[in-house]
Design a protein around this motif. Structure first.
Motif, mmCIF file in Angstrom:
data_model
loop_
_atom_site.group_PDB
_atom_site.id
_atom_site.type_symbol
_atom_site.label_atom_id
_atom_site.label_comp_id
_atom_site.label_asym_id
_atom_site.label_seq_id
_atom_site.Cartn_x
_atom_site.Cartn_y
_atom_site.Cartn_z
ATOM 1 N N ASN A 170 0.831 -1.203 0.000
ATOM 2 C CA ASN A 170 0.000 0.000 0.000
ATOM 3 C C ASN A 170 0.864 1.251 0.000
ATOM 4 O OD1 ASN A 170 -2.477 -1.453 0.024
ATOM 5 N ND2 ASN A 170 -2.196 -1.826 2.222
ATOM 6 N N ILE A 176 -3.573 1.167 6.985
ATOM 7 C CA ILE A 176 -4.316 1.762 8.088
ATOM 8 C C ILE A 176 -3.402 1.918 9.306
ATOM 9 C CG2 ILE A 176 -6.375 1.641 9.532
ATOM 10 C CD1 ILE A 176 -7.018 2.021 6.672
ATOM 11 N N TYR A 211 1.093 3.310 -7.853
ATOM 12 C CA TYR A 211 0.350 2.891 -6.670
ATOM 13 C C TYR A 211 0.447 1.379 -6.530
ATOM 14 C CZ TYR A 211 -3.478 1.737 -9.904
ATOM 15 O OH TYR A 211 -4.227 1.216 -10.931
ATOM 16 N N PRO A 240 -0.401 8.095 11.744
ATOM 17 C CA PRO A 240 -1.458 8.821 11.031
ATOM 18 C C PRO A 240 -1.656 8.247 9.630
ATOM 19 C CG PRO A 240 0.566 10.088 11.027
ATOM 20 C CD PRO A 240 0.830 8.861 11.855
ATOM 21 N N ARG A 241 -2.845 8.358 9.118
ATOM 22 C CA ARG A 241 -3.157 7.752 7.825
ATOM 23 C C ARG A 241 -2.585 8.564 6.664
ATOM 24 N NH1 ARG A 241 -9.440 5.653 8.664
ATOM 25 N NH2 ARG A 241 -9.071 4.739 10.729
ATOM 26 N N PHE A 242 -2.343 7.841 5.577
ATOM 27 C CA PHE A 242 -1.909 8.465 4.324
ATOM 28 C C PHE A 242 -0.654 9.321 4.538
ATOM 29 C CE2 PHE A 242 -5.478 6.771 2.239
ATOM 30 C CZ PHE A 242 -6.590 6.939 3.042
ATOM 31 N N TYR A 255 -0.584 4.117 2.383
ATOM 32 C CA TYR A 255 -2.027 4.218 2.596
ATOM 33 C C TYR A 255 -2.589 2.976 3.274
ATOM 34 C CZ TYR A 255 -1.776 2.364 -2.238
ATOM 35 O OH TYR A 255 -1.449 1.675 -3.382
ATOM 36 N N GLN A 280 9.314 12.758 3.381
ATOM 37 C CA GLN A 280 9.655 14.186 3.341
ATOM 38 C C GLN A 280 10.025 14.665 1.949
ATOM 39 O OE1 GLN A 280 11.690 11.781 4.071
ATOM 40 N NE2 GLN A 280 13.840 12.382 3.811
ATOM 41 N N TYR A 336 7.476 12.251 -3.821
ATOM 42 C CA TYR A 336 7.033 11.838 -2.497
ATOM 43 C C TYR A 336 6.521 10.403 -2.543
ATOM 44 C CZ TYR A 336 6.908 16.799 -1.152
ATOM 45 O OH TYR A 336 7.235 18.108 -0.880
ATOM 46 N N PHE A 345 3.103 10.728 4.235
ATOM 47 C CA PHE A 345 4.079 10.960 3.185
ATOM 48 C C PHE A 345 5.498 10.957 3.750
ATOM 49 C CE2 PHE A 345 1.462 12.313 -0.409
ATOM 50 C CZ PHE A 345 0.271 12.641 0.213
ATOM 51 N N TYR A 384 4.359 10.001 -5.833
ATOM 52 C CA TYR A 384 3.808 11.199 -6.461
ATOM 53 C C TYR A 384 4.955 12.096 -6.928
ATOM 54 C CZ TYR A 384 -0.537 9.980 -4.013
ATOM 55 O OH TYR A 384 -1.650 9.327 -3.541
ATOM 56 N N GLN A 428 4.050 7.752 -0.357
ATOM 57 C CA GLN A 428 2.920 7.838 0.564
ATOM 58 C C GLN A 428 2.438 6.439 0.898
ATOM 59 O OE1 GLN A 428 -0.942 8.554 -1.057
ATOM 60 N NE2 GLN A 428 -1.575 9.902 0.602
ATOM 61 N N ALA A 474 2.374 4.487 -2.585
ATOM 62 C CA ALA A 474 2.256 5.260 -3.822
ATOM 63 C C ALA A 474 3.419 6.232 -3.943
ATOM 64 C CB ALA A 474 0.937 6.035 -3.849
#
Lengths: 109, 122
Positions: A32, A93, A49, A96-98, A91, A102, A87, A100, A36, A89, A34
């Motif tokens: 999970n 659970i 992803y 904190p969620r989602f 995703y 640095q 970046y 990234f 960007y 990321q 991704a």
């Protein structure tokens, strides 16, 4: 708490060469994950992803590998438009969620 | 074509309130999971809040009790009501669509708006 760590912070590569960017998760995120791309003054753009699936319209020179806690984004032959900040990321659970990383700034050598 | 356009940002004094909106076109907001992210000047990206397609919500710890995410189905918009604003809330706020089938809780974000700048300062 989930922490995403990207390396290096800055990567200098010549056009036409290969770039390899790394991302490490503090706990397993399975696939999970991704990647960007973000250019100055623009929104992030989804590249990869599920760790290795290219998003719609993303050129084949972008590829992603990894699972668990170690991930890599490879750009096989850098084009001028690829110089940007990247970046990762997670995703899964994990709070904190989602989350990234640095970011890695890919600059022209 | 999927498009997201954020509005509502601006300069606000500490303790004040703002309501951000994200107008969507090319898809139905109520059928998708949607999120607000923010990026402080020169900094990285942070997930502020998520509204899942099943109506569950998520808030990052620093905004709990101060921020509320919602959707307006009649206008096909995603909203973010921000109260008790602090200087550390200063950022560009982006809305984004989750790349997810209904009911999924794990997904990336495939479409982003261009962002709206919120500046909290006296």
């Amino acid at each position: 708490e989930m922490v995403m760590t990207q390396s290096p912070a800055t990567l200098s590569v010549s056009p036409g060469e290969r770039a390899t960017l790394s991302c490490r998760a503090s706990q397993s995120v399975s696939i999970n994950l991704a990647w960007y791309q973000q250019k100055p003054g623009q929104a992030p753009r989804l590249l990869i992803y599920d760790a290795s699936t290219r998003a719609t319209g993303i050129p084949a020179r972008f590829s992603g590998t990894g699972s668990g806690t170690e991930f890599t984004l490879t750009i096989s032959s850098l084009q001028s438009e690829d110089f940007a900040v990247y970046y990762c990321q997670q995703y899964n659970i994990w709070p904190p969620r989602f989350t990234f990383g640095q970011g890695t700034k890919l600059e022209i050598k | 074509e999927v498009q997201l356009v954020e509005t509502g940002g601006g300069l606000i004094q500490p303790g004040g309130s703002l309501r951000l909106s994200c107008a969507a076109s090319g898809f139905t907001v109520s059928s998708n999971s949607m999120s607000w992210f923010r990026q402080a000047p020169g900094k990285g990206l942070e997930c502020v809040s998520v509204l899942y397609s099943g109506d569950d919500t998520y808030y990052t710890d620093s905004v709990k009790g101060r921020i509320t995410i919602s959707r307006d189905n009649s206008k096909n918009t995603l909203n973010l009501q921000m109260n008790s604003l602090r200087p550390e809330d200063t950022a560009v706020y982006y809305c984004a669509r989750g790349l997810a089938a209904p009911g999924m809780m794990v997904f990336p974000f495939d479409h982003w708006g261009q962002g709206t700048l919120v500046t909290v300062s006296s």
